[in-house]
Write an enzyme that holds these catalytic residues in place. Structure first.
Site, PDB file in Angstrom:
ATOM      1  N   GLY A  45      18.622  -2.738  10.394  1.00  0.00           N
ATOM      2  CA  GLY A  45      17.651  -2.788  11.437  1.00  0.00           C
ATOM      3  C   GLY A  45      17.335  -1.669  11.983  1.00  0.00           C
ATOM      4  CB  SER A  46      17.958   2.159  11.393  1.00  0.00           C
ATOM      5  OG  SER A  46      17.168   2.170   9.958  1.00  0.00           O
ATOM      6  CG  ASN A  47      12.291   1.077   9.838  1.00  0.00           C
ATOM      7  OD1 ASN A  47      11.808   2.310  10.362  1.00  0.00           O
ATOM      8  ND2 ASN A  47      12.823   1.187   8.624  1.00  0.00           N
ATOM      9  NE  ARG A  51      13.292 -14.807   0.733  1.00  0.00           N
ATOM     10  CZ  ARG A  51      13.843 -15.856  -0.252  1.00  0.00           C
ATOM     11  NH1 ARG A  51      14.625 -15.472  -0.961  1.00  0.00           N
ATOM     12  NH2 ARG A  51      12.697 -16.799  -0.386  1.00  0.00           N
ATOM     13  CG  ASN A 103       7.145  -3.884   3.685  1.00  0.00           C
ATOM     14  OD1 ASN A 103       8.115  -4.189   4.186  1.00  0.00           O
ATOM     15  ND2 ASN A 103       7.037  -3.582   2.684  1.00  0.00           N
ATOM     16  CG  HIS A 106       8.234   0.811  -0.240  1.00  0.00           C
ATOM     17  ND1 HIS A 106       9.186  -0.104  -0.900  1.00  0.00           N
ATOM     18  CD2 HIS A 106       7.918   1.594  -1.325  1.00  0.00           C
ATOM     19  CE1 HIS A 106       9.606   0.162  -1.823  1.00  0.00           C
ATOM     20  NE2 HIS A 106       8.847   1.170  -2.183  1.00  0.00           N
ATOM     21  CG  ASP A 164       7.189  -2.596  -2.058  1.00  0.00           C
ATOM     22  OD1 ASP A 164       7.271  -3.197  -0.952  1.00  0.00           O
ATOM     23  OD2 ASP A 164       8.088  -2.443  -2.757  1.00  0.00           O
ATOM     24  CD  GLU A 213      11.927   4.014   5.875  1.00  0.00           C
ATOM     25  OE1 GLU A 213      12.136   2.949   6.394  1.00  0.00           O
ATOM     26  OE2 GLU A 213      12.696   4.581   5.052  1.00  0.00           O
TER      27      GLU A 213
END
Length: 234
Positions: A13-15, A95, A111, A113, A149, A178
């Site tokens: 969960g760093s983002n 997921r 999202n 990536h 993606d 990110e």
């Protein structure tokens, strides 16, 4: 009014933390209503609880199909107060989602990536790029569609790759970017500045004066090219 968001995580969960930090600094006009994980041991849940953010755990192994899981996921997000005017952020959520999940939030699911899509999709984006010997890699924030993606690109950041550099080292440098481009993309969404036209995402001008990062999108500290350029605070 702050944009209500739900954040989906499967790991550290760093983002998620980068989103929390920008919100608390007053740079991101959003409110995290819930953090949902498909893993009980995801450290992202601990990060959320440390900031008194509600959490939910939905174990995908307990559902008979992807569609059944996604239906419950939609219910959990809606119960938190996130609806069509809000957004859902997949921040390391491992997921593949179905139309059951996407339709209620069409055009509002984002999202991050760790590769320059469409190159190197999937869970090994950084490692695949390093193994291939590319000269440039990076990260992509995109809207989510039914393919993995694949959705329209909002912002990308590119960094030079070093010969023989492994996926872990490359991934660590990408991760720093990110943490900047994801909150920036969400701020543009909160301001209503993102317009989708087919596969293209157009960034509308800001309604207030904002400083862009210097050198036309080139970040001198990380040697990264970011486009559209990051704005002040990101």
């Amino acid at each position: 009014m702050a944009m209500p968001i739900a954040v989906l995580v499967s790991g550290g969960g760093s983002n998620l933390q980068s989103i929390i930090d920008r919100i608390e600094a007053g740079m991101l006009d959003a409110e995290i209503k819930v953090v949902v994980s498909n893993r009980e041991d995801a450290y992202g849940l601990t990060r959320a609880r440390n900031h008194r953010i509600p959490t939910r755990v939905l174990l995908h192994t307990e559902f008979p199909s992807r569609e059944a899981f996604d239906e419950e996921l939609v219910r959990a997000i809606r119960e938190s107060g996130v609806h069509e005017s809000g957004a859902v952020v997949m921040a390391g959520f491992m997921r593949i989602v179905t139309p059951v999940f996407l339709e209620p939030f069409r055009g509002r699911v984002v999202n991050i990536h760790p590769a320059l899509l469409p190159s190197f999709p999937g869970v090994r984006g950084q490692a695949d790029a390093a193994d291939y010997g590319v000269k440039i890699s990076g990260c992509t924030v995109h809207f989510v569609d039914e393919q993995m993606d694949h959705g329209p690109v909002i912002i990308q950041a590119a960094v030079p790759c070093q010969p023989g550099e492994g996926g872990d080292a490359l991934g660590a440098r990408i991760l720093k970017l990110e943490h900047r481009v994801l909150p920036q993309a969400l701020q543009w969404l909160a301001e209503g500045r993102l317009e989708q036209r087919g596969r293209f995402v157009h960034l509308k001008p800001a309604s207030r004066n904002l400083a862009m990062q210097p050198s036309a999108g080139v970040d001198t500290d990380t040697q990264a090219l970011v486009w559209p350029p990051l704005e002040d605070g990101f």
